[in-house]
Enzyme design. Structure first.
Site, PDB file in Angstrom:
ATOM      1  N   ASN A   1      36.650  25.082 -57.914  1.00 53.10           N
ATOM      2  CA  ASN A   1      35.912  25.513 -56.710  1.00 53.10           C
ATOM      3  C   ASN A   1      36.276  24.686 -55.486  1.00 53.10           C
ATOM      4  O   ASN A   1      36.072  25.091 -54.348  1.00 53.10           O
ATOM      5  CB  ASN A   1      34.390  25.370 -56.902  1.00 53.10           C
ATOM      6  CG  ASN A   1      33.838  26.212 -58.033  1.00 53.10           C
ATOM      7  OD1 ASN A   1      32.887  25.822 -58.679  1.00 53.10           O
ATOM      8  ND2 ASN A   1      34.440  27.355 -58.298  1.00 53.10           N
ATOM      9  N   LEU A   2      36.770  23.457 -55.747  1.00 52.58           N
ATOM     10  CA  LEU A   2      36.848  22.481 -54.654  1.00 52.58           C
ATOM     11  C   LEU A   2      37.908  22.789 -53.609  1.00 52.58           C
ATOM     12  O   LEU A   2      37.922  22.189 -52.552  1.00 52.58           O
ATOM     13  CB  LEU A   2      37.064  21.065 -55.211  1.00 52.58           C
ATOM     14  CG  LEU A   2      35.984  20.550 -56.175  1.00 52.58           C
ATOM     15  CD1 LEU A   2      36.221  19.091 -56.486  1.00 52.58           C
ATOM     16  CD2 LEU A   2      34.587  20.739 -55.622  1.00 52.58           C
TER      17      LEU A   2
ATOM     18  N   CYS B   1      24.583  59.693 -53.614  1.00 54.77           N
ATOM     19  CA  CYS B   1      24.582  58.354 -54.199  1.00 54.77           C
ATOM     20  C   CYS B   1      23.492  58.240 -55.260  1.00 54.77           C
ATOM     21  O   CYS B   1      22.344  58.582 -55.025  1.00 54.77           O
ATOM     22  CB  CYS B   1      24.350  57.305 -53.117  1.00 54.77           C
ATOM     23  SG  CYS B   1      24.151  55.647 -53.796  1.00 54.77           S
TER      24      CYS B   1
ATOM     25  N   ASP C   1      21.547  30.666 -56.748  1.00 54.24           N
ATOM     26  CA  ASP C   1      22.818  30.700 -57.484  1.00 54.24           C
ATOM     27  C   ASP C   1      22.573  30.106 -58.856  1.00 54.24           C
ATOM     28  O   ASP C   1      21.926  29.071 -58.975  1.00 54.24           O
ATOM     29  CB  ASP C   1      23.914  29.918 -56.741  1.00 54.24           C
ATOM     30  CG  ASP C   1      25.305  30.270 -57.254  1.00 54.24           C
ATOM     31  OD1 ASP C   1      25.476  30.362 -58.480  1.00 54.24           O
ATOM     32  OD2 ASP C   1      26.216  30.459 -56.424  1.00 54.24           O
TER      33      ASP C   1
ATOM     34  N   GLY D   1      29.473  31.703 -49.807  1.00 51.59           N
ATOM     35  CA  GLY D   1      28.161  31.089 -49.634  1.00 51.59           C
ATOM     36  C   GLY D   1      28.218  29.778 -48.877  1.00 51.59           C
ATOM     37  O   GLY D   1      27.419  29.543 -47.964  1.00 51.59           O
TER      38      GLY D   1
ATOM     39  N   CYS E   1      42.680  51.545 -80.972  1.00 50.49           N
ATOM     40  CA  CYS E   1      43.955  51.632 -81.683  1.00 50.49           C
ATOM     41  C   CYS E   1      45.104  50.992 -80.903  1.00 50.49           C
ATOM     42  O   CYS E   1      46.028  50.440 -81.488  1.00 50.49           O
ATOM     43  CB  CYS E   1      44.291  53.090 -82.020  1.00 50.49           C
ATOM     44  SG  CYS E   1      43.232  53.690 -83.341  1.00 50.49           S
TER      45      CYS E   1
ATOM     46  N   ALA F   1      26.144  30.759 -53.820  1.00 48.50           N
ATOM     47  CA  ALA F   1      26.523  29.601 -53.005  1.00 48.50           C
ATOM     48  C   ALA F   1      27.933  29.167 -53.391  1.00 48.50           C
ATOM     49  O   ALA F   1      28.212  28.008 -53.610  1.00 48.50           O
ATOM     50  CB  ALA F   1      25.523  28.462 -53.201  1.00 48.50           C
TER      51      ALA F   1
END
Lengths: 639, 526
Positions: A64-65, A441, A56, A37, A181, A33
């Protein structure tokens, strides 16, 4: 009976009522979300989808905003899934919404649960979870709409078992690792110093030092054996300095150890510097002479975009070390004596760790004559930050919903794989026919089956002897591996046969993989999904669902398709074939059997496969490169 | 970021501000300069029709922190709005649509100022322009033609970019109308395209460097030989080639021969059976051994005659100085970056410095010319620097100068459709544009009405099955928007607005048509 309201009128007109009704009756799962989302949830709610489940595990962060528009300032630190649900509910109360603040990888979200959905949307930010959902959707045979964004770029793909390519049909870029290394002795780029600061220095001082970093490849190289032994001693010495944490002399002790003593040791290996620029050690006392003239630390810290000077870096090194040390001290005082030692690990959004990594990486760069970086840049490099904006998410989420209409109608052939091409002047999107499954696959070309197991009495022997050998016709040579890629059974590993599954750590909903190691005409890998079941004591405690009996014709007989043909190992991410070199794999033509198996409802075998590639299951745990951290660099992403 | 030093003790503030944190993920795309341009902008949306696509566009501009926005609308919220517009709820029924949308949009970002202008019989739209200035105007279709004339007039006078959007059913298109010339410096070219090494025209410092690291090349130790930077390998071989052939390799054939010549110098008597730096050199021959030529886009800038107003803008002053530089040196200022390559750290750093200092020298020369210009005194050095770095990738978009007529475009598009069908290529989306465009000023229309309107411009329309089909689809939508299509379109439109406002990246020129049935777009110049 589906009821339409005035709200639905647009969709009713354009989608036509059958599709509109399908949407209303659909039960969909949205995993993630975040950026995609939030957009997706809004679009699904306003497109008339009847029931939406949101999973989530993340909480809302300030960064995020700028795009995750269902969240506000006051929601920071709250569950994304729950807040998103509340926000969307307000806009269409008639939609049934359910939120889970948990990790989609949790075993509770089993195949049966995935099966209960009409389709699944992936709106995820990491490779691991994407792979998991892909696998679960294939096992449950539920269509998956996979999507991702990076900056202005993005893509959408419809995954339907046996019809379109799955998420793993094309190889994914794995997070980059560096030889030990390069990180510890011979850095030549800023990223080497950043990895050193983050994965070595920070974790040696504040973490559990034994932990192996995913970014440092410590597989030993004979040539460097001596050097690696030295490095081990160096880490030991560093551990002793940890004891001085909290004292006045701690910053100086640490600084002189890593930027002076260790560098001098490296310098003493003259061979190493014949061809490289020798590093120049730094001495704390000497640098500090000039540090007095500096601006206050807080002022330096505000300067995010400029690479700091030597003295500024030392000031921040000392300051962030003090902040982390005092955090550590208070964590120790508050933790119970019997609990594990508290640790601080790198988090790009944890200012203290970021400051420390920035300063310590830059100081190392200065020692080795490498260009230093600003904290803004180091945050991106150390934290694998992927740029993300609202516009791209809006476009990608819109494309997902368009694909979902095709999925609702079962019209997979007209679904599209769409890529955003924001810089191609002639188009902003490029769409293509879905790719067909890759017959090689490692994930979707395997045979899959449900296995009903009476966990109270079933043993590994019941599976190996009664089911695999007698019922499926497996020969002598095959291996059974568990979900952690550990071998439970093979020709040489027989001591588990008498053990019950429960004693082997196998539970309901777990997966086992059967790898045919026979030299002639081996089968594709078989993935068995365990379902707990109470089977009558008179019957065998392990039962396949809808398997046909093995026929007695053409040896070795089995309802499991045969591997295609030997294929050379293509990259370093594939494990060795079980029979060592793969040379014994034989091309086979088992068309008749394949047709038989594909008639079975529960077990679809979409294609043949060539060679064992490890992928979460694997067959020889030691050679597998897996990324088990959530914090990995992925090409296409948004959290 | 410069900090003003004051006598006061600064507040305890660790790290970047909340604002920087909030915008972190986008600052990594358009940097502080782009963000500032967004924050200085005031966007007007003249909303009409069913009203979702414009609001979805604004959502994607409010989130990244556009400075100000205004919605002008004459509609009242109805039940049907709620099913398609996320920024309206039950409580808004019967209220002003502009006011309701502004209120809910503003909740997304407290840094952004939103205003509404509900116009109607008592309050004409004209009033909006009396005291406000807008950076860019969005309007949605269908629109009242008087209102359209009004905003076009305003945009023309004030040289404000206009963007129109039309979303109906599964179709949408948007169109940019840029005022006059629109130059872009920061086009964000692909990083692999920006390498400009000047191997055919090395300056003295670069030649000296190459000579010093390839000195006695035959007898160098295995390690030294295996660590000569590939640039020096190429320069060394170019010099030898020139003395043998009397000229530098220029044709493809010569370059291939040159490539073999370089390849032949690789030492193979080692464990690897080759040398990585020589492999790099061989791989770089075709890409880097070419005389720099001016791209069409740069030529266009050089050939453009800015008008009086334009010519005093910093872009045209710097462009003029760069043109002077070019005519003097027959080369653009050096960008100065060096790709990563196998080399010893010190040598690589030395090489970087040679390129950097040449780039700095070029900037100074351009700056000198800029300063001579009466309007060039106050142009910041950084602006000249950025311009010089991007000089090969600057771009000019001409706004709406004489595009081909719609009939010509249609002829061309439908002609290529005949071939496309055979070649399995995607078909033109022009029919969608034509059908939507035919309903620019009416809420909805029947398919025969739409075809009739198109026929006025393109007489053969009614015999084109694809136009008829698109017209049917538009008619079926009855002017209604699908939220999902409008949301997606709003994402694309906002992206273009950001490109225009930040003057970064290249905006589309000038119409993008979207077909939600096949998930395709096509950009047309209409």
């Amino acid at each position: 009976m589906v009821q339409f309201t005035k709200r639905d009128q647009s969709y009713h007109k354009s989608l036509g009522s059958p599709t509109n009704a399908l949407a209303k009756e659909a039960r969909v799962l949205m995993v993630g979300a975040g950026g995609i989302g939030c957009e997706l949830l809004k679009n699904l709610v306003l497109s008339g989808f009847g029931e939406i489940h949101i999973v989530d595990l993340d909480t809302i962060d300030l960064s995020n905003l700028n795009r995750q528009f269902l969240f506000r300032y006051e929601h920071i630190k709250k569950s994304k899934a729950l807040v998103a649900k509340e926000a969307a509910h307000a806009f269409n109360p008639s939609v049934k919404l359910e939120a889970h603040h948990s990790n989609i990888i949790d075993p509770g979200f089993n195949v049966a649960w995935f099966k209960s959905f009409t389709m699944v949307f992936n709106a995820l930010d990491n490779l691991d979870a994407r792979r998991h959902v892909n696998k679960m959707c294939l096992a449950a045979d539920v269509p998956l709409i996979e999507s991702g964004t990076t900056g202005f770029n993005g893509q959408v793909q419809v995954i339907k078992k046996g019809v379109t390519a799955c998420y793993e049909c094309s190889p994914k870029e794995l997070p980059k690792t560096f030889p030990v290394c390069t990180i510890r002795s011979t850095p030549s780029q800023a990223i080497h110093c950043i990895v050193w600061g983050k994965s070595y220095l920070l974790s040696e001082i504040f973490g559990t030092s034994e932990e192996e970093s995913a970014q440092i490849d410590s597989s030993e190289d004979l040539e460097n054996e001596k050097e690696i032994e030295k490095l081990r001693q160096e880490s030991q010495a560093l551990k002793k300095i940890r004891g001085a944490m909290g004292t006045q002399s701690f910053p100086q002790l640490l600084f002189d150890k890593v930027y002076q003593d260790d560098v001098n040791r490296l310098l003493s290996m003259e061979d190493m510097w014949k061809t490289r620029r020798p590093p120049q050690p730094l001495k704390f006392a000497k640098v500090m002479e000039k540090a007095a003239e500096l601006a206050p630390v807080d002022q330096i810290l505000k300067d995010d975009q400029r690479a700091w000077t030597l003295e500024e870096n030392v000031a921040i090194f000392t300051d962030s070390l003090a902040r982390l040390s005092s955090r550590m001290q208070s964590m120790k005082t508050s933790s119970k004596s019997d609990s594990a030692e508290p640790t601080i690990t790198f988090d790009k959004d944890d200012q203290d760790t970021l400051d420390f990594v920035t300063a310590s990486a830059n100081l190392r760069s200065l020692v080795f004559g490498i260009d230093t970086k600003s904290r803004f840049d180091i945050k991106q490099m150390a934290g694998n930050i992927i740029p993300a904006i609202a516009t791209t998410n809006a476009i990608v989420a819109g494309l997902c919903v368009l694909q979902s209409f095709k999925v609702l109608k079962g019209d997979f052939s007209s679904s599209k794989e769409v890529f955003l091409s924001p810089f191609a002047p002639q188009r902003l999107l490029s769409s293509d026919k879905p790719r067909t499954p890759n017959p090689d696959c490692p994930v979707c070309s395997v045979a899959q089956a449900l296995l009903l197991v009476d966990m109270s009495r079933a043993t590994l022997g019941d599976l190996v002897e009664d089911f695999l050998r007698l019922e499926l016709g497996y020969g002598e040579e095959f291996a059974v591996v568990n979900h952690q890629s550990q071998t439970l059974y093979d020709v040489e590993e027989t001591h588990n046969l008498t053990k019950k599954f429960s004693d082997l750590g196998i539970k309901g909903d777990n997966f086992l993989k059967v790898i045919d190691e026979g030299d002639e005409n081996p089968r594709v890998d078989l993935v068995l999904n365990f379902q707990e079941s109470s089977i009558s004591p008179d019957d065998k405690p392990v039962r396949g669902v809808n398997f046909p009996p093995a026929s007695n014709s053409e040896p070795p007989s089995s309802p499991i398709a045969r591997r295609r043909k030997p294929v050379e190992q293509s990259n370093g991410h594939t494990a060795d074939a079980p029979n060592g070199n793969g040379s014994a794999l034989v091309t086979s033509d088992s068309g008749i059997k394949k047709r038989q198996i594909s008639e079975i409802d529960e077990v679809e075998i979409p294609a043949k496969r060539s060679k064992v590639q490890s992928n979460g299951y694997g067959n020889s745990g030691d050679t597998i490169v897996l990324d088990d951290t959530a914090d990995v660099a992925i090409l296409i992403d948004d959290d | 970021m410069t900090e003003i030093v004051t006598d006061q003790t600064p507040p305890v503030l660790h790290g970047p501000s909340d604002k920087e944190k909030k915008y972190d993920r986008q600052l990594r795309l358009w940097a502080a300069s782009g963000q500032k341009a967004l924050e200085d902008a005031h966007i007007l949306l003249l909303n009409s029709g069913s009203g979702t696509v414009g609001v979805e566009t604004l959502k994607n501009l409010v989130l990244p922190g556009i400075g100000k926005f205004t919605i002008a609308d004459d509609s009242i919220v109805t039940e049907a709005d709620l099913g398609v517009n996320f920024f309206l709820d039950e409580d808004c029924l019967g209220m002003s649509r502009s006011e309701s949308c502004v209120r809910l949009l503003q909740e997304l970002n407290s840094d952004v100022e939103g205003q509404h202008y509900q116009f109607g019989r008592d309050r004409p739209l004209e009033g909006l322009f009396s005291d406000a200035t807008f950076t860019l105007i969005l309007y949605t279709l269908p629109i009242d033609s008087n209102n359209l004339t009004l905003i076009q007039k305003y945009a023309n006078e004030k040289k404000v970019p206009l963007l129109s959007i039309h979303s109906a059913g599964f179709y949408s298109y948007f169109q940019t109308h840029l005022p006059g010339s629109f130059p872009i410096v920061d086009t964000h070219p692909d990083s692999t395209a920006t390498t400009d090494l000047r191997l055919l025209t090395p300056w003295p410092e670069l030649s000296e460097f190459a000579q010093s690291v390839t000195k006695d090349i035959e007898n160098q130790s295995a390690h030294d030989h295996g660590h000569i930077p590939y640039l020096a390998i190429l320069l060394h071989h170019l010099a030898r080639w020139q003395s043998e052939h009397g000229a530098l390799p220029s044709t493809y054939k010569e370059k291939t021969a040159f490539r073999n010549f370089v390849s032949a110098s690789t030492r193979t008597d080692n464990a690897e059976g080759g040398e990585e730096n020589f492999e790099e050199a061989v791989a770089a021959v075709l890409k880097t051994i070419s005389s720099p030529h001016l791209s069409g886009a740069v030529k266009e800038v050089f050939d453009y005659k800015p008008d009086e107003v334009e010519s005093v803008s910093s872009f045209w002053i710097i462009a003029e100085a760069i043109k002077t530089f070019y005519s003097k040196h027959n080369a653009l200022p050096l960008p100065g970056s060096v790709p990563d390559m196998k080399a010893q750290s010190t040598i690589y750093v030395q090489l970087q410095n040679i390129y950097k200092s040449k780039a700095r020298q070029d900037v100074l020369e351009v700056l000198e010319t800029v300063r001579v210009h009466p309007g060039g005194k106050d142009i910041p050095v950084t602006e000249v620097e950025i311009f010089c770095k991007n000089a090969a990738f600057i771009k000019l978009i001409h706004g709406k100068t004489s595009p081909a007529s719609i009939v010509e475009i249609a002829d061309k598009e439908f002609e290529s459709d005949d071939i496309a069908a055979l070649a399995m290529m995607p078909l033109s989306l022009l029919p969608i544009y034509l059908s939507l465009n035919a309903t620019s000023h009416v809420p909805s229309a029947s398919s025969s009405e739409i075809v009739a309107t198109i026929s006025k411009i393109i007489p053969s329309a009614s015999s084109n099955p694809r136009i008829v089909k698109a017209a049917e689809e538009v008619a079926r939508a009855k002017g209604g928007e699908l939220h999902n299509i409008s949301s997606l379109t709003g994402g694309m439109v906002a992206q273009e607005v950001i490109k225009i406002v930040t003057q970064q990246y290249i905006p589309i020129d000038n119409t993008c048509v979207f077909d939600g049935i096949t998930s395709r777009t096509q950009v047309l110049r209409v």
